[in-house]
Structure formats: C-alpha cells, structure tokens
Design an enzyme around this catalytic site. Structure first.
Site, PDB file in Angstrom:
ATOM      1  N   SER A 146       0.872  -1.184   0.000  1.00 45.47           N
ATOM      2  CA  SER A 146       0.000   0.000   0.000  1.00 45.47           C
ATOM      3  C   SER A 146       0.902   1.226   0.000  1.00 45.47           C
ATOM      4  CB  SER A 146      -0.841  -0.004   1.280  1.00 45.47           C
ATOM      5  OG  SER A 146      -1.523   1.223   1.449  1.00 45.47           O
ATOM      6  N   TYR A 160      -2.352  -1.373  10.301  1.00 44.12           N
ATOM      7  CA  TYR A 160      -2.360  -1.488   8.834  1.00 44.12           C
ATOM      8  C   TYR A 160      -1.060  -0.916   8.253  1.00 44.12           C
ATOM      9  CZ  TYR A 160      -4.127  -1.170   4.017  1.00 44.12           C
ATOM     10  OH  TYR A 160      -4.307  -1.306   2.672  1.00 44.12           O
TER      11      TYR A 160
HETATM   12  P1  NAD Z   1     -11.430  -5.921  -0.701  1.00 41.16           P
HETATM   13  O1  NAD Z   1     -11.957  -5.955   0.690  1.00 41.16           O
HETATM   14  O2  NAD Z   1     -12.327  -5.526  -1.818  1.00 41.16           O
HETATM   15  O3  NAD Z   1     -10.780  -7.345  -1.080  1.00 41.16           O
HETATM   16  C1  NAD Z   1      -9.975  -8.038  -0.171  1.00 41.16           C
HETATM   17  C2  NAD Z   1     -10.230  -9.517  -0.343  1.00 41.16           C
HETATM   18  O4  NAD Z   1      -9.374 -10.223   0.565  1.00 41.16           O
HETATM   19  C3  NAD Z   1     -11.676  -9.916   0.003  1.00 41.16           C
HETATM   20  O5  NAD Z   1     -12.222 -10.679  -1.052  1.00 41.16           O
HETATM   21  C4  NAD Z   1     -11.524 -10.750   1.268  1.00 41.16           C
HETATM   22  O6  NAD Z   1     -12.497 -11.782   1.405  1.00 41.16           O
HETATM   23  C5  NAD Z   1     -10.118 -11.307   1.104  1.00 41.16           C
HETATM   24  N1  NAD Z   1      -9.541 -11.748   2.365  1.00 41.16           N
HETATM   25  C6  NAD Z   1      -9.578 -11.095   3.568  1.00 41.16           C
HETATM   26  N2  NAD Z   1      -8.985 -11.849   4.511  1.00 41.16           N
HETATM   27  C7  NAD Z   1      -8.567 -12.987   3.898  1.00 41.16           C
HETATM   28  C8  NAD Z   1      -7.886 -14.142   4.351  1.00 41.16           C
HETATM   29  N3  NAD Z   1      -7.551 -14.304   5.637  1.00 41.16           N
HETATM   30  N4  NAD Z   1      -7.592 -15.112   3.448  1.00 41.16           N
HETATM   31  C9  NAD Z   1      -7.955 -14.979   2.145  1.00 41.16           C
HETATM   32  N5  NAD Z   1      -8.629 -13.914   1.670  1.00 41.16           N
HETATM   33  C10 NAD Z   1      -8.924 -12.933   2.537  1.00 41.16           C
HETATM   34  O7  NAD Z   1     -10.170  -4.975  -0.633  1.00 41.16           O
HETATM   35  P2  NAD Z   1      -9.207  -4.342  -1.751  1.00 41.16           P
HETATM   36  O8  NAD Z   1      -9.306  -2.889  -1.576  1.00 41.16           O
HETATM   37  O9  NAD Z   1      -9.395  -4.959  -3.062  1.00 41.16           O
HETATM   38  O10 NAD Z   1      -7.807  -4.785  -1.133  1.00 41.16           O
HETATM   39  C11 NAD Z   1      -6.926  -5.708  -1.756  1.00 41.16           C
HETATM   40  C12 NAD Z   1      -5.529  -5.438  -1.229  1.00 41.16           C
HETATM   41  O11 NAD Z   1      -5.150  -4.118  -1.621  1.00 41.16           O
HETATM   42  C13 NAD Z   1      -5.403  -5.479   0.285  1.00 41.16           C
HETATM   43  O12 NAD Z   1      -4.171  -6.086   0.638  1.00 41.16           O
HETATM   44  C14 NAD Z   1      -5.403  -4.013   0.669  1.00 41.16           C
HETATM   45  O13 NAD Z   1      -4.752  -3.776   1.888  1.00 41.16           O
HETATM   46  C15 NAD Z   1      -4.660  -3.423  -0.502  1.00 41.16           C
HETATM   47  N6  NAD Z   1      -4.867  -1.989  -0.703  1.00 41.16           N
HETATM   48  C16 NAD Z   1      -6.115  -1.486  -0.922  1.00 41.16           C
HETATM   49  C17 NAD Z   1      -6.265  -0.114  -1.105  1.00 41.16           C
HETATM   50  C18 NAD Z   1      -7.601   0.527  -1.361  1.00 41.16           C
HETATM   51  O14 NAD Z   1      -7.681   1.767  -1.337  1.00 41.16           O
HETATM   52  N7  NAD Z   1      -8.650  -0.202  -1.632  1.00 41.16           N
HETATM   53  C19 NAD Z   1      -5.142   0.714  -1.060  1.00 41.16           C
HETATM   54  C20 NAD Z   1      -3.885   0.160  -0.837  1.00 41.16           C
HETATM   55  C21 NAD Z   1      -3.761  -1.199  -0.663  1.00 41.16           C
END
Ligand code: NAD
Length: 256
Positions: A146, A160
C-alpha cells in the site's frame, strides 16, 4: 493473441473475490493466463471464475485462508494439480481492521491485521517459492502492499501501516534471497482505490472520499483496474529486470 502479456502462464491470486484481486484475476486471464482465484469468500471467487470462463478463459476457484499455512500449501497444490505449473502469484488478500488512535488500538485488532496482511503474505511466499524451487520453475511474485507501506497515515490505522511496511520489507528480503534462482518478487503500493474495503472505511466514518482524493495529487480515487495493470506488468516477462521494488500506484501520493 497479440498484446497478451501472460500467454501460457499460470497465475494464483489471493483476495480474488473482490476489489483489486478480482480485477487482477480478470485482467490476467484477459492477458492469456490460466488463473487460480483464492479467497475466504468461496462464493465470490466462484462467481469471478465463472465470469472468466464465460469470456473463454480458464479459472479455478479455491477457498483459502492466508492465515493458515496448511491451507496456503493446499491452495498452491490445487493450482498446480489443475494447471500443471505455477508462474505468477499476486499475494493480495488483506484487511484494514478497525480504526482508532494507536493508544486505543486493541491487541486483537493489531493481531488480526498483522496476521492477514503480513503473516499471510509470508505464508504465501513460503509455499509458492517452495514449489518454484522444487520444480525448477522461474517465476514472478507480486505482493499487494500500500502507499501506507511507504509513508505513515494519520487515520488511526497503525496496525495497517505497520503491516504494509512489513510487506515492503518482506518483498525486498525475498527478492534478494531468490534472485539467482530466477524468481522475482515485487510489491505494488496502491493509493486509495475504489473497492469494497474503501467503501467500508468511508461508511464507517474512518475517512471520506474527498479527504482521500485530496491526499492524492491526481485528485481522485483509482479504479481497481489501474492497480491490476501494474500487477500484470510485474508478473509478465516484460518486467524481467525488475525485482525487489515497491511500485507506488498512487496518483502521486507518496512523492509530495
Ligand atoms: P477488498 O476488501 O475488496 O478485497 C480483499 C479480499 O481479501 C476480500 O475478497 C476478502 O475476502 C479477502 N480476504 C480477507 N482476509 C482474507 C484471508 N484471511 N484469506 C484470504 N482472503 C482474505 O479490498 P481491496 O481494496 O481490493 O484490497 C486488496 C488489497 O489491496 C489489500 O491487501 C489491501 O490492503 C490493498 N490496498 C487497498 C487499497 C484501497 O484503497 N482499496 C489501497 C492500498 C492497498
């Protein structure tokens, strides 16, 4: 097909039920990869795998919790059993936890966030790399960190931020350990991306869309596809001389 960056490759994506992971799996399939979509949400990955198959791709849905080493080993095994090899991995599953100032952040929240975001990525690396070494397969692994893995955030998300800085460190360590065996390991560092995770953060009052957009010089949120494009490139042979990097995909957030 011309323009396919991942033709002939097999890819495994965690957190593929939703958001960035779902978009990445679909884009990888579009680029010719056969894809395994893993998540705790089996219904979500099954739906996304079905959508890929409807578009002529090959996809496997796997129920997997990245906190559980046995489960992660099984996830890798099932991918290889189905597709015969493993070339690319996107270790993307993550949670943001509840927001509160560090002195009020609970131990449970801290452990939950670190277990999914950091231990989960470590377990995936461990089992994916073991397979690649055993089979003599070269490969490319992308960890979703991130922008909060590069800079701090004043939003009550200390666990986080710490977990994502950890993912960047883990990426650099793994990249150096396996570079001579032909395994590349990079991280992507997205800024604020419009996904269910971000929608929940906004709904819970942790932040607002306006606040997040104003933190990014580009002045808007990213679409998941804009992050998926970076993951695809890092998985592809097109990035063959790139390893150990933490690539910010953040509309300029971390260069201010
Ligand atoms: P999201 O919540 O849409 O998707 C995350 C997915 O991870 C979900 O489908 C969830 O069921 C799955 N998950 C959670 N815990 C789990 C586990 N223990 N085992 C397997 N699967 C699991 O979120 P997103 O925004 O698509 O996030 C994806 C990644 O991107 C994450 O690592 C998040 O930290 C990172 N990220 C997101 C953002 C943002 O702004 N959305 C920014 C920076 C980084």
């Amino acid at each position: 097909m011309d323009g396919q960056l991942l033709a002939g490759k097999v890819a495994l994506i965690t957190g593929a039920a939703s958001g960035i992971g779902a978009s990445t799996a679909k884009l990888m399939a579009h680029h010719g990869a056969r894809v395994a979509l893993a998540d705790v949400d089996l219904k979500g990955v099954a739906e996304n795998a079905a959508a890929i198959a409807e578009n002529g791709g090959q996809a496997l849905a796997v129920e997997a919790d990245v906190r559980d080493g046995q489960c992660v080993a099984e996830m890798v095994k099932r991918t290889v059993e189905r597709f015969g090899r493993l070339d690319c991995c996107v270790n993307n599953a993550g949670i943001d936890g509840s927001a509160s100032p560090l002195h009020e952040y609970t131990e449970e929240n801290w452990r939950d966030v670190l277990e999914v975001n950091l231990t989960g990525v470590w377990l995936c690396l461990k089992h994916e790399i073991s397979y690649m070494l055993e089979q003599g397969v070269t490969g490319s692994i992308v960890n979703t960190a991130s922008a909060a893995g590069l800079v701090g955030l004043p939003l009550g998300v200390s666990g986080y931020v710490a977990s994502k800085h950890g993912v960047v460190g883990l990426t650099r360590a793994a990249a150096l350990e396996y570079v001579r065996q032909g395994i590349r390991v990079n991280a992507i560092c997205p800024g604020a991306v419009r996904t269910p995770m971000l929608d929940d953060a906004i709904t819970s009052g942790m932040t607002t869309e306006a606040e997040l957009s104003s933190m990014q010089p580009i002045g808007r949120l990213a679409a998941p596809r804009e992050v998926a494009e970076a993951a695809v490139w890092l998985c592809a042979d097109a990035s063959s001389f790139v390893t150990g990097q933490a690539l910010a995909v953040d509309g300029g957030w971390t260069v201010q």
